[in-house]
Design a protein around this motif. Structure first.
Motif, mmCIF file in Angstrom:
data_model
loop_
_atom_site.group_PDB
_atom_site.id
_atom_site.type_symbol
_atom_site.label_atom_id
_atom_site.label_comp_id
_atom_site.label_asym_id
_atom_site.label_seq_id
_atom_site.Cartn_x
_atom_site.Cartn_y
_atom_site.Cartn_z
ATOM 1 N N ASN A 1 54.752 41.961 53.162
ATOM 2 C CA ASN A 1 55.745 40.426 53.281
ATOM 3 C C ASN A 1 56.670 41.090 51.664
ATOM 4 N N ASN B 1 55.978 36.067 63.588
ATOM 5 C CA ASN B 1 57.436 34.905 62.459
ATOM 6 C C ASN B 1 58.632 34.919 64.159
ATOM 7 N N ASP C 1 60.689 42.101 53.963
ATOM 8 C CA ASP C 1 61.863 41.500 53.517
ATOM 9 C C ASP C 1 62.986 42.239 53.184
ATOM 10 N N ARG D 1 64.232 35.872 62.592
ATOM 11 C CA ARG D 1 63.348 35.174 63.010
ATOM 12 C C ARG D 1 62.768 34.819 64.200
ATOM 13 N N ASP E 1 66.817 33.131 57.818
ATOM 14 C CA ASP E 1 66.038 33.633 58.084
ATOM 15 C C ASP E 1 66.283 34.122 59.574
ATOM 16 N N THR F 1 54.257 38.747 59.462
ATOM 17 C CA THR F 1 56.055 39.026 59.191
ATOM 18 C C THR F 1 57.423 39.766 60.554
#
Length: 297
Positions: free
Chosen positions: A59, A139, A63, A204, A199, A135
């Motif tokens: 993750n 998501n 990210d 996301r 996000d 992820t």
């Protein structure tokens, strides 16, 4: 510097959730079989911790690669470590730690499969899929994103632990695993509140983005209520000892988190205490459940 970044990317303080949930599986194994091999307990815990480190570091890497880390406002409970933002040169090392951690999980699972056969395979495959897809794919699907954490730390971790210690699945373990299922879902749900803006910028689509904080807080309360009802039903009809009514006490921390989310869900600066109560509920409830299962059996 790279080693420090890698260690930060593991999110070590968050790993306490893993032994708490593994302990429930150990407790159901003790309650049903009377004894366990403690070397097997250590191996099961090693595999579970490796899986948790794997999902954390994967993750962190993803990210960072997506640019989300540069947008996130971090809190003690959410937003990742931010380690790669300050040390981007360690990204490859973090990715390799994720790969090696998952390899350890696979090795531990393969060892137990060699002993007990393929009945453990569905747990392992679903667990690995959840880690790898969380992820980048889960998501973006709000309801799957909601239940994936609880599935991993509840049914998969608790029932998987019970199986590798006893060689069979158990209705008691399946029932007990539903309590951390709802609480870990709630843990990740509230932790998404401070990250909504960031996000959303990277695509996301978790529950607070799609349905808003107010609806998500209602979902939190429903899941907390289900966890409490499970305790009562378990004592009444599913083989939990009467002592397990003590599990309702740490669930009170979840009630405080729910009330805080209702009052402060739109105020991120005042939200950290609420997230803290949420962590207390998610971590302490499985521990109390495990202790009362063993003490009351």
């Amino acid at each position: 510097m790279t080693l420090y970044t890698v260690v930060r990317s593991m999110r070590l303080p968050f790993l306490v959730l893993t032994p708490a949930c593994v302990l429930v599986g150990v407790a159901t194994a003790l309650a049903t079989s009377g004894a366990v091999a403690w070397l097997d307990v250590c191996l099961a815990l090693t595999g579970a911790l490796a899986a948790h480190i794997g999902v954390n570091t994967l993750n962190e890497y993803q990210d960072f690669a997506s640019g989300l880390d540069a947008l996130t406002v971090r809190t003690p409970f959410s937003g990742g470590s931010g380690a790669l933002v300050t040390d981007p040169g360690a990204a490859t090392a973090v990715r390799w730690v994720a790969i090696l951690s998952l390899a350890v999980t696979v090795l531990v699972g393969s060892y137990f499969m060699a002993r007990y056969g393929s009945a453990l395979l569905p747990v392992g495959v679903l667990g690995l899929a959840t880690i790898v897809l969380y992820t980048g794919w889960l998501n973006r699907r709000p309801w799957l994103c909601l239940v994936a954490p609880g599935l991993a730390f509840g049914p998969l971790m608790v029932m998987g632990t019970h199986f590798v210690l006893t060689g069979e699945y158990s209705l008691l373990a399946a029932f007990a695993s539903l309590i951390p299922f709802f609480l870990v879902n709630n843990l990740l749900l509230l932790n998404q509140y401070p990250d909504i803006k960031a996000d959303n910028q990277v695509g996301r689509r978790h529950l607070p983005i799609v349905y808003g904080r107010r609806f998500s807080t209602q979902v939190y309360g429903i899941q907390l209520g289900f966890a409490a009802l499970l305790v009562l039903a378990g004592v009444a009809a599913m083989g939990l000892p009467a002592l397990s009514l003590l599990v309702l006490l740490p669930l009170g921390a979840g009630a405080l988190a729910w009330m805080g989310a209702r009052r402060r869900g739109e105020q991120p600066a005042a939200f950290q205490k609420t997230m803290g109560w949420n962590v207390v509920a998610a971590v302490s409830t499985p521990v109390v459940l495990a202790v009362t299962l063993v003490a009351g059996s």
